[in-house]
Design a protein around this motif. Sequence first.
Motif, PDB file in Angstrom:
ATOM      1  N   GLY A 122       0.808  -1.214   0.000  1.00  0.00           N
ATOM      2  CA  GLY A 122       0.000   0.000   0.000  1.00  0.00           C
ATOM      3  C   GLY A 122       0.841   1.264   0.000  1.00  0.00           C
ATOM      4  O   GLY A 122       2.025   1.262   0.331  1.00  0.00           O
ATOM      5  N   VAL A 123       0.188   2.361  -0.367  1.00  0.00           N
ATOM      6  CA  VAL A 123       0.876   3.649  -0.552  1.00  0.00           C
ATOM      7  C   VAL A 123       1.509   4.141   0.738  1.00  0.00           C
ATOM      8  O   VAL A 123       2.708   4.441   0.790  1.00  0.00           O
ATOM      9  CB  VAL A 123      -0.109   4.703  -1.100  1.00  0.00           C
ATOM     10  CG1 VAL A 123       0.525   6.092  -1.076  1.00  0.00           C
ATOM     11  CG2 VAL A 123      -0.542   4.340  -2.511  1.00  0.00           C
ATOM     12  N   TRP A 124       0.714   4.238   1.790  1.00  0.00           N
ATOM     13  CA  TRP A 124       1.216   4.885   3.000  1.00  0.00           C
ATOM     14  C   TRP A 124       2.249   4.035   3.728  1.00  0.00           C
ATOM     15  O   TRP A 124       3.186   4.573   4.328  1.00  0.00           O
ATOM     16  CB  TRP A 124       0.053   5.240   3.920  1.00  0.00           C
ATOM     17  CG  TRP A 124      -0.884   6.206   3.254  1.00  0.00           C
ATOM     18  CD1 TRP A 124      -2.191   5.986   2.912  1.00  0.00           C
ATOM     19  CD2 TRP A 124      -0.565   7.528   2.797  1.00  0.00           C
ATOM     20  NE1 TRP A 124      -2.705   7.076   2.271  1.00  0.00           N
ATOM     21  CE2 TRP A 124      -1.731   8.049   2.187  1.00  0.00           C
ATOM     22  CE3 TRP A 124       0.579   8.325   2.835  1.00  0.00           C
ATOM     23  CZ2 TRP A 124      -1.782   9.321   1.630  1.00  0.00           C
ATOM     24  CZ3 TRP A 124       0.542   9.593   2.274  1.00  0.00           C
ATOM     25  CH2 TRP A 124      -0.623  10.078   1.687  1.00  0.00           C
ATOM     26  N   GLN A 125       2.107   2.725   3.665  1.00  0.00           N
ATOM     27  CA  GLN A 125       3.114   1.874   4.292  1.00  0.00           C
ATOM     28  C   GLN A 125       4.443   1.988   3.543  1.00  0.00           C
ATOM     29  O   GLN A 125       5.519   1.996   4.158  1.00  0.00           O
ATOM     30  CB  GLN A 125       2.639   0.420   4.346  1.00  0.00           C
ATOM     31  CG  GLN A 125       1.331   0.210   5.087  1.00  0.00           C
ATOM     32  CD  GLN A 125       1.381   0.688   6.531  1.00  0.00           C
ATOM     33  OE1 GLN A 125       2.450   0.869   7.105  1.00  0.00           O
ATOM     34  NE2 GLN A 125       0.219   0.900   7.124  1.00  0.00           N
ATOM     35  N   ILE A 175       5.455   4.643   1.867  1.00  0.00           N
ATOM     36  CA  ILE A 175       6.016   5.957   2.196  1.00  0.00           C
ATOM     37  C   ILE A 175       6.645   5.935   3.586  1.00  0.00           C
ATOM     38  O   ILE A 175       7.740   6.493   3.805  1.00  0.00           O
ATOM     39  CB  ILE A 175       4.930   7.043   2.089  1.00  0.00           C
ATOM     40  CG1 ILE A 175       4.558   7.250   0.614  1.00  0.00           C
ATOM     41  CG2 ILE A 175       5.400   8.356   2.714  1.00  0.00           C
ATOM     42  CD1 ILE A 175       3.402   8.215   0.391  1.00  0.00           C
ATOM     43  N   LYS A 176       5.979   5.285   4.533  1.00  0.00           N
ATOM     44  CA  LYS A 176       6.549   5.198   5.884  1.00  0.00           C
ATOM     45  C   LYS A 176       7.890   4.465   5.873  1.00  0.00           C
ATOM     46  O   LYS A 176       8.851   4.894   6.534  1.00  0.00           O
ATOM     47  CB  LYS A 176       5.575   4.494   6.823  1.00  0.00           C
ATOM     48  CG  LYS A 176       4.357   5.323   7.196  1.00  0.00           C
ATOM     49  CD  LYS A 176       3.393   4.518   8.060  1.00  0.00           C
ATOM     50  CE  LYS A 176       2.139   5.307   8.375  1.00  0.00           C
ATOM     51  NZ  LYS A 176       1.159   4.511   9.167  1.00  0.00           N
ATOM     52  N   TYR A 180      12.801  11.696  -3.122  1.00  0.00           N
ATOM     53  CA  TYR A 180      11.471  11.577  -2.535  1.00  0.00           C
ATOM     54  C   TYR A 180      10.389  11.739  -3.601  1.00  0.00           C
ATOM     55  O   TYR A 180       9.397  11.002  -3.609  1.00  0.00           O
ATOM     56  CB  TYR A 180      11.287  12.634  -1.434  1.00  0.00           C
ATOM     57  CG  TYR A 180      11.802  12.224  -0.076  1.00  0.00           C
ATOM     58  CD1 TYR A 180      12.913  11.405   0.072  1.00  0.00           C
ATOM     59  CD2 TYR A 180      11.185  12.669   1.087  1.00  0.00           C
ATOM     60  CE1 TYR A 180      13.385  11.040   1.313  1.00  0.00           C
ATOM     61  CE2 TYR A 180      11.648  12.314   2.347  1.00  0.00           C
ATOM     62  CZ  TYR A 180      12.748  11.497   2.444  1.00  0.00           C
ATOM     63  OH  TYR A 180      13.221  11.129   3.683  1.00  0.00           O
ATOM     64  N   ILE A 203       7.559   8.978  -4.596  1.00  0.00           N
ATOM     65  CA  ILE A 203       6.123   9.271  -4.585  1.00  0.00           C
ATOM     66  C   ILE A 203       5.499   8.909  -5.929  1.00  0.00           C
ATOM     67  O   ILE A 203       4.428   8.288  -5.998  1.00  0.00           O
ATOM     68  CB  ILE A 203       5.876  10.748  -4.236  1.00  0.00           C
ATOM     69  CG1 ILE A 203       6.246  10.998  -2.760  1.00  0.00           C
ATOM     70  CG2 ILE A 203       4.425  11.147  -4.495  1.00  0.00           C
ATOM     71  CD1 ILE A 203       6.281  12.457  -2.373  1.00  0.00           C
ATOM     72  N   PHE A 211       2.567   5.882  -6.653  1.00  0.00           N
ATOM     73  CA  PHE A 211       1.259   6.256  -7.188  1.00  0.00           C
ATOM     74  C   PHE A 211       1.092   5.885  -8.661  1.00  0.00           C
ATOM     75  O   PHE A 211      -0.028   5.593  -9.091  1.00  0.00           O
ATOM     76  CB  PHE A 211       1.039   7.767  -7.019  1.00  0.00           C
ATOM     77  CG  PHE A 211       0.597   8.160  -5.640  1.00  0.00           C
ATOM     78  CD1 PHE A 211      -0.679   7.892  -5.187  1.00  0.00           C
ATOM     79  CD2 PHE A 211       1.483   8.797  -4.781  1.00  0.00           C
ATOM     80  CE1 PHE A 211      -1.088   8.248  -3.916  1.00  0.00           C
ATOM     81  CE2 PHE A 211       1.084   9.163  -3.501  1.00  0.00           C
ATOM     82  CZ  PHE A 211      -0.202   8.884  -3.068  1.00  0.00           C
ATOM     83  N   TRP A 250       6.941   0.377  13.700  1.00  0.00           N
ATOM     84  CA  TRP A 250       6.041   0.237  12.536  1.00  0.00           C
ATOM     85  C   TRP A 250       5.448  -1.171  12.498  1.00  0.00           C
ATOM     86  O   TRP A 250       4.250  -1.331  12.269  1.00  0.00           O
ATOM     87  CB  TRP A 250       6.835   0.529  11.268  1.00  0.00           C
ATOM     88  CG  TRP A 250       6.033   0.415  10.004  1.00  0.00           C
ATOM     89  CD1 TRP A 250       5.244   1.370   9.442  1.00  0.00           C
ATOM     90  CD2 TRP A 250       5.949  -0.716   9.141  1.00  0.00           C
ATOM     91  NE1 TRP A 250       4.680   0.897   8.288  1.00  0.00           N
ATOM     92  CE2 TRP A 250       5.098  -0.367   8.081  1.00  0.00           C
ATOM     93  CE3 TRP A 250       6.512  -1.997   9.179  1.00  0.00           C
ATOM     94  CZ2 TRP A 250       4.801  -1.263   7.055  1.00  0.00           C
ATOM     95  CZ3 TRP A 250       6.218  -2.891   8.149  1.00  0.00           C
ATOM     96  CH2 TRP A 250       5.371  -2.515   7.109  1.00  0.00           C
ATOM     97  N   ASN A 285       1.348  -2.331  13.120  1.00  0.00           N
ATOM     98  CA  ASN A 285       0.627  -2.872  11.976  1.00  0.00           C
ATOM     99  C   ASN A 285       0.323  -4.361  12.132  1.00  0.00           C
ATOM    100  O   ASN A 285      -0.045  -5.019  11.166  1.00  0.00           O
ATOM    101  CB  ASN A 285       1.420  -2.623  10.692  1.00  0.00           C
ATOM    102  CG  ASN A 285       1.366  -1.180  10.258  1.00  0.00           C
ATOM    103  OD1 ASN A 285       0.411  -0.743   9.628  1.00  0.00           O
ATOM    104  ND2 ASN A 285       2.381  -0.411  10.617  1.00  0.00           N
TER     105      ASN A 285
END
Length: 360
Positions: free
Chosen positions: A75-78, A80-81, A156, A160, A164, A355, A359
């Motif tokens: 997933g996107v946010w994981q 990015i983290k 970065y 990103i 996406f 993290w 999760n």
Amino acid sequence: MQNNNSLLNTKKHFEILDGLRGVAAISVVLFHFMEIIFPPKENVIVHSFLAVDFFFCLSGFVIAYAYDSRIAHLGVWQFIKLRLIRLHPLVVIGSVLGLLTFFLDPFSNFYPTYGFGQTLLMFLASVFLIPYPLMEERFFNLFNLNAPAWSLFWEYIANIFYVFVLYKFSRNTLQIFTFVAAALICFIAFKSTNLMGGWSGSTFWDGGARVLYSFLVGMLIFRSNWAIKNNIGFLGLSALLLLAFIVPFNDNYNWLTEPLIVLIYFPVLVALGAGATIKPKLEPLCKLSGEISYPLYMIHYPFIWVFLTYFVEIKPEMALLKFTVPVYMVLLIGFAYLTMRFIDVPIRNYLKNKWVKNNR
């Protein structure tokens, strides 16, 4: 939801690519000393600034290798983290060092000029990777306290776009965009007569073009399985990488030689590094070289600012510089190792463990 412990499992490293990253980082540090001391035509390692393009190409390859098969589950946010955990501690560490040397540099005193407000803004911009080309004394670098952060800003942005958009590209689509990006590199090289831009306010968008091509072609190398089997080894590939950095500076031909290095030579080196075999006795060297590469890159420039003001104010003799620069290089490498071992790695391990716990 997939078990996050399995998502954290890393694939095997490409040891030789790790080692080459360290060679490139050391070359960049040496270049930053040499460009202060010598004019371009006398700088024997004048094209080491192109190591940034090599880093971008490596990054595209490694990100595609590490995440293409699991990004949909992650997933996107994981994603990015995880990238923030990997990259951002040293962004902050470099910013803190930049602030300390800004105040403690014995050969300059910029604080009265910029005051508390502007100094605070420079620090916050550096910590959060917000371009802020303020200081004329520092050639309007995008990041006044830690100049190399400009490439992390674009790294970065590339990450990103990857999470996406880019990971969804088919190989054919990726080839088309890579070709367009190559044309853009050629345009910038012809317009500017070189590919040195990206680090300053006036050359901001050059950095975008540089990361666009190199990151895409790195992804394409992985997606196309272009790893070239060979027995050149780490030392041989290191020599080939250094050859790119010692190509002589020539005002009449930089617009041609630099795109050739970035568009063709570096991708071939990455493909060779991905397919090379390593001698067991060189594995520890490659591992160490890879481990210190990012810390060295991110912590060295605050001390380069001090060296610059020392050089300008003291005007040391060449005999002294021949001693000072090698000692300075060794100290920076040692400091990068200590920073990695006792600050960066513990912080990253703490954040990664947190993290995982959050999760489960």
